[in-house]
Motif scaffolding. Structure first.
Motif, PDB file in Angstrom:
ATOM      1  N   GLU A 102       0.858  -1.183   0.000  1.00  0.00           N
ATOM      2  CA  GLU A 102       0.000   0.000   0.000  1.00  0.00           C
ATOM      3  C   GLU A 102       0.898   1.238   0.000  1.00  0.00           C
ATOM      4  OE1 GLU A 102      -4.063  -0.784   2.230  1.00  0.00           O
ATOM      5  OE2 GLU A 102      -2.382  -1.224   3.558  1.00  0.00           O
ATOM      6  N   ASP A 103       1.035   1.848  -1.143  1.00  0.00           N
ATOM      7  CA  ASP A 103       1.861   3.045  -1.259  1.00  0.00           C
ATOM      8  C   ASP A 103       0.997   4.272  -1.010  1.00  0.00           C
ATOM      9  OD1 ASP A 103       3.527   5.126  -1.909  1.00  0.00           O
ATOM     10  OD2 ASP A 103       3.597   4.694  -4.055  1.00  0.00           O
ATOM     11  N   ASN A 104       0.959   4.703   0.254  1.00  0.00           N
ATOM     12  CA  ASN A 104       0.187   5.909   0.577  1.00  0.00           C
ATOM     13  C   ASN A 104       1.082   7.150   0.599  1.00  0.00           C
ATOM     14  OD1 ASN A 104       1.513   5.992   3.091  1.00  0.00           O
ATOM     15  ND2 ASN A 104      -0.193   5.072   4.194  1.00  0.00           N
ATOM     16  N   GLU A 105       2.302   7.002   0.089  1.00  0.00           N
ATOM     17  CA  GLU A 105       3.254   8.088  -0.146  1.00  0.00           C
ATOM     18  C   GLU A 105       4.032   8.523   1.084  1.00  0.00           C
ATOM     19  OE1 GLU A 105       1.086  11.296  -1.901  1.00  0.00           O
ATOM     20  OE2 GLU A 105       0.542  10.156  -3.702  1.00  0.00           O
ATOM     21  N   TRP A 106       3.631   8.062   2.277  1.00  0.00           N
ATOM     22  CA  TRP A 106       4.286   8.515   3.497  1.00  0.00           C
ATOM     23  C   TRP A 106       4.590   7.349   4.433  1.00  0.00           C
ATOM     24  CZ3 TRP A 106       5.957  13.363   3.535  1.00  0.00           C
ATOM     25  CH2 TRP A 106       5.343  14.282   2.673  1.00  0.00           C
ATOM     26  N   GLY A 107       5.857   7.164   4.757  1.00  0.00           N
ATOM     27  CA  GLY A 107       6.267   6.241   5.809  1.00  0.00           C
ATOM     28  C   GLY A 107       6.352   7.045   7.096  1.00  0.00           C
ATOM     29  N   ILE A 108       5.280   7.086   7.845  1.00  0.00           N
ATOM     30  CA  ILE A 108       5.078   8.011   8.967  1.00  0.00           C
ATOM     31  C   ILE A 108       5.159   9.434   8.401  1.00  0.00           C
ATOM     32  CG2 ILE A 108       5.706   8.684  11.311  1.00  0.00           C
ATOM     33  CD1 ILE A 108       6.986   5.981  11.720  1.00  0.00           C
ATOM     34  N   SER A 109       6.297  10.114   8.557  1.00  0.00           N
ATOM     35  CA  SER A 109       6.419  11.487   8.043  1.00  0.00           C
ATOM     36  C   SER A 109       7.463  11.599   6.941  1.00  0.00           C
ATOM     37  CB  SER A 109       6.798  12.439   9.186  1.00  0.00           C
ATOM     38  OG  SER A 109       8.028  12.046   9.771  1.00  0.00           O
ATOM     39  N   VAL A 110       7.962  10.469   6.456  1.00  0.00           N
ATOM     40  CA  VAL A 110       9.000  10.462   5.419  1.00  0.00           C
ATOM     41  C   VAL A 110       8.360  10.123   4.082  1.00  0.00           C
ATOM     42  CG1 VAL A 110      11.169   9.439   4.645  1.00  0.00           C
ATOM     43  CG2 VAL A 110      10.762   9.792   7.092  1.00  0.00           C
ATOM     44  N   LEU A 132      -5.870   9.237   4.036  1.00  0.00           N
ATOM     45  CA  LEU A 132      -6.751  10.400   4.119  1.00  0.00           C
ATOM     46  C   LEU A 132      -6.520  11.186   5.406  1.00  0.00           C
ATOM     47  CD1 LEU A 132      -9.051  11.646   2.416  1.00  0.00           C
ATOM     48  CD2 LEU A 132     -10.658  10.263   3.739  1.00  0.00           C
ATOM     49  N   TRP A 133      -6.213  10.490   6.489  1.00  0.00           N
ATOM     50  CA  TRP A 133      -5.997  11.122   7.789  1.00  0.00           C
ATOM     51  C   TRP A 133      -4.524  10.983   8.182  1.00  0.00           C
ATOM     52  CZ3 TRP A 133     -10.804   7.998   9.692  1.00  0.00           C
ATOM     53  CH2 TRP A 133     -11.964   8.556   9.120  1.00  0.00           C
ATOM     54  N   GLY A 134      -4.187  11.288   9.418  1.00  0.00           N
ATOM     55  CA  GLY A 134      -2.791  11.280   9.853  1.00  0.00           C
ATOM     56  C   GLY A 134      -2.209   9.889   9.975  1.00  0.00           C
ATOM     57  N   HIS A 135      -0.888   9.844  10.173  1.00  0.00           N
ATOM     58  CA  HIS A 135      -0.254   8.540  10.427  1.00  0.00           C
ATOM     59  C   HIS A 135      -0.882   7.891  11.651  1.00  0.00           C
ATOM     60  CE1 HIS A 135       2.621   5.380  11.114  1.00  0.00           C
ATOM     61  NE2 HIS A 135       2.873   5.863  12.315  1.00  0.00           N
ATOM     62  N   ARG A 159       3.366  17.548   5.654  1.00  0.00           N
ATOM     63  CA  ARG A 159       2.646  17.134   4.452  1.00  0.00           C
ATOM     64  C   ARG A 159       2.146  18.331   3.646  1.00  0.00           C
ATOM     65  NH1 ARG A 159      -1.965  12.354   4.611  1.00  0.00           N
ATOM     66  NH2 ARG A 159      -2.188  12.135   2.348  1.00  0.00           N
ATOM     67  N   PRO A 160       2.731  18.600   2.483  1.00  0.00           N
ATOM     68  CA  PRO A 160       2.331  19.778   1.705  1.00  0.00           C
ATOM     69  C   PRO A 160       1.051  19.598   0.898  1.00  0.00           C
ATOM     70  CG  PRO A 160       4.068  18.610   0.548  1.00  0.00           C
ATOM     71  CD  PRO A 160       3.868  17.891   1.859  1.00  0.00           C
ATOM     72  N   ASP A 161       0.514  18.376   0.848  1.00  0.00           N
ATOM     73  CA  ASP A 161      -0.623  18.102  -0.040  1.00  0.00           C
ATOM     74  C   ASP A 161      -1.968  18.089   0.677  1.00  0.00           C
ATOM     75  OD1 ASP A 161      -0.062  15.790   1.453  1.00  0.00           O
ATOM     76  OD2 ASP A 161      -0.825  14.462  -0.113  1.00  0.00           O
ATOM     77  N   LEU A 162      -2.018  18.538   1.922  1.00  0.00           N
ATOM     78  CA  LEU A 162      -3.239  18.379   2.711  1.00  0.00           C
ATOM     79  C   LEU A 162      -4.457  19.034   2.072  1.00  0.00           C
ATOM     80  CD1 LEU A 162      -2.051  18.749   6.423  1.00  0.00           C
ATOM     81  CD2 LEU A 162      -2.857  16.692   5.254  1.00  0.00           C
ATOM     82  N   ASP A 163      -4.274  20.168   1.423  1.00  0.00           N
ATOM     83  CA  ASP A 163      -5.410  20.854   0.805  1.00  0.00           C
ATOM     84  C   ASP A 163      -6.046  20.023  -0.313  1.00  0.00           C
ATOM     85  OD1 ASP A 163      -5.062  22.971   2.491  1.00  0.00           O
ATOM     86  OD2 ASP A 163      -3.997  24.229   1.049  1.00  0.00           O
TER      87      ASP A 163
END
Length: 337
Positions: free
Chosen positions: A192-200, A260-263, A272-276
């Motif tokens: 599942e590539d959700n683009e973020w490994g925690i905050s990385v 969709l939500w936080g880690h 995360r710059p894409d939140l909007d």
């Protein structure tokens, strides 16, 4: 060779009933997690205290990733095994885990799947061969053991091992792909590539754009599904499951999905710059619009699906709250066999 399934699976290959089933699974999962979100935050104030409330501790929710679980698990039976991650609810629900003992376990109650001992990151259900873990890539080796057992027993059952894109850099990931390929084990590996490994971000941790490319190093098929597309996931998983059941060995599927939500709940996501843009990428309203355009869904059917999910979920939450907390005197029960 890596296949890129960026286009939607042909609707002519999917019946209306099947498409409604995929949508229903996604709605059940989202409805459950929205209820858990509500109960988790209900008594954390004033301020956010992770240790307070009916559901103390960390909480990792899978909202946005429902297409992966729905598309994969539609091909499975209770005889098949699924090992999931610390963000497990969508796969547990899609694989048929009963919502009542699942909710009770999340609340830490005696009627839970683990009698209140495990919590939401350690759900274990022998009746559906479902398990998960908070340890990165831990489920991959465990899936190999189950796949090996299925093979030795002469059954056509398979194992599905799920992890995030960050875990594709862990040793257990590569060791598992190597052994599964060598022994041609009936396993489907899912990333599942959700683009973020925690905050990385993926780009900061991984030198290639698709982990599916790594399948070639082990001589197995690799497929990447773009756009968080449940029907494309269903198509890719169908090929992989058929290959595993037929003795062809493992397949690696990576799905570009969305967290969709936080880690974890309480994560401010300042990294995360894409939140909007995130709400516009929510897969549920997008898929609902597709099904409405195709005449598969209308207001009445959509309301029926949501109402049934709400009734089931609220019943599970009530069951969990009514269940007793474990007696501290029983702390050593179920530890030794």
């Amino acid at each position: 060779m890596t296949t890129d399934l960026s286009a939607r699976a042909s609707s002519t290959e999917l019946t209306g009933d099947l498409r409604k089933a995929l949508f229903t699974t996604m709605i059940r999962s989202r409805t459950f997690e929205e209820a858990i979100l509500r109960e988790y935050h209900a008594d954390k104030a004033p301020g956010f205290d992770i240790g307070k409330g009916l559901i103390p501790g960390e909480m990792h929710l899978s909202a946005g990733q429902e297409p992966v679980a729905a598309g994969v698990c539609e091909h499975l039976t209770a005889a098949d095994a699924v090992t999931s991650t610390h963000r497990p609810h969508h796969f547990a629900i899609a694989h048929g885990v009963d919502l009542k003992p699942m909710a009770a376990e999340i609340f830490g109650r005696v009627d839970g799947l683990g009698r209140g001992r495990g919590g939401h990151m350690h759900l274990f259900d022998p009746s559906t061969h479902f398990s998960c873990s908070g340890i990165v890539a831990e489920g991959y080796p465990a899936a190999l053991g189950m796949a090996f057992a299925f093979s030795r027993r002469g059954t056509d059952a398979i194992a599905v091992a799920v992890t995030g894109e960050g875990a594709a850099n862990a040793g257990a990931f590569h060791e598992s792909l190597n052994l599964a390929a060598l022994w041609k084990l009936p396993v489907v590996f899912v990333i599942e590539d959700n683009e973020w490994g925690i905050s990385v971000s993926r780009e900061a941790s991984t030198p290639i754009p698709s982990n599916a490319d790594r399948a070639a190093a082990y001589g197995i098929p690799g497929t990447r599904v773009e756009e968080n597309d449940v029907e494309a996931v269903y198509a890719a998983a169908g090929e992989a499951v058929a290959r595993a059941r037929g003795g062809g060995g493992p397949t690696l599927i990576e799905v570009h999905t969305l967290r969709l939500w936080g880690h974890f709940e309480g994560d401010a996501q300042g990294y995360r710059p894409d939140l909007d843009q995130v709400p516009d990428r929510d897969p549920i309203p997008r898929y609902e619009a597709t099904l409405r355009d195709a005449g598969v869904l209308d207001d009445a059917v959509g309301e029926q699906i949501r109402s049934a999910a709400s009734i089931e979920v609220e019943g599970a939450i009530a069951f969990a709250k009514a269940s007793a907390e474990p007696d501290p005197a029983t702390v050593l029960d179920y530890v030794f066999v």
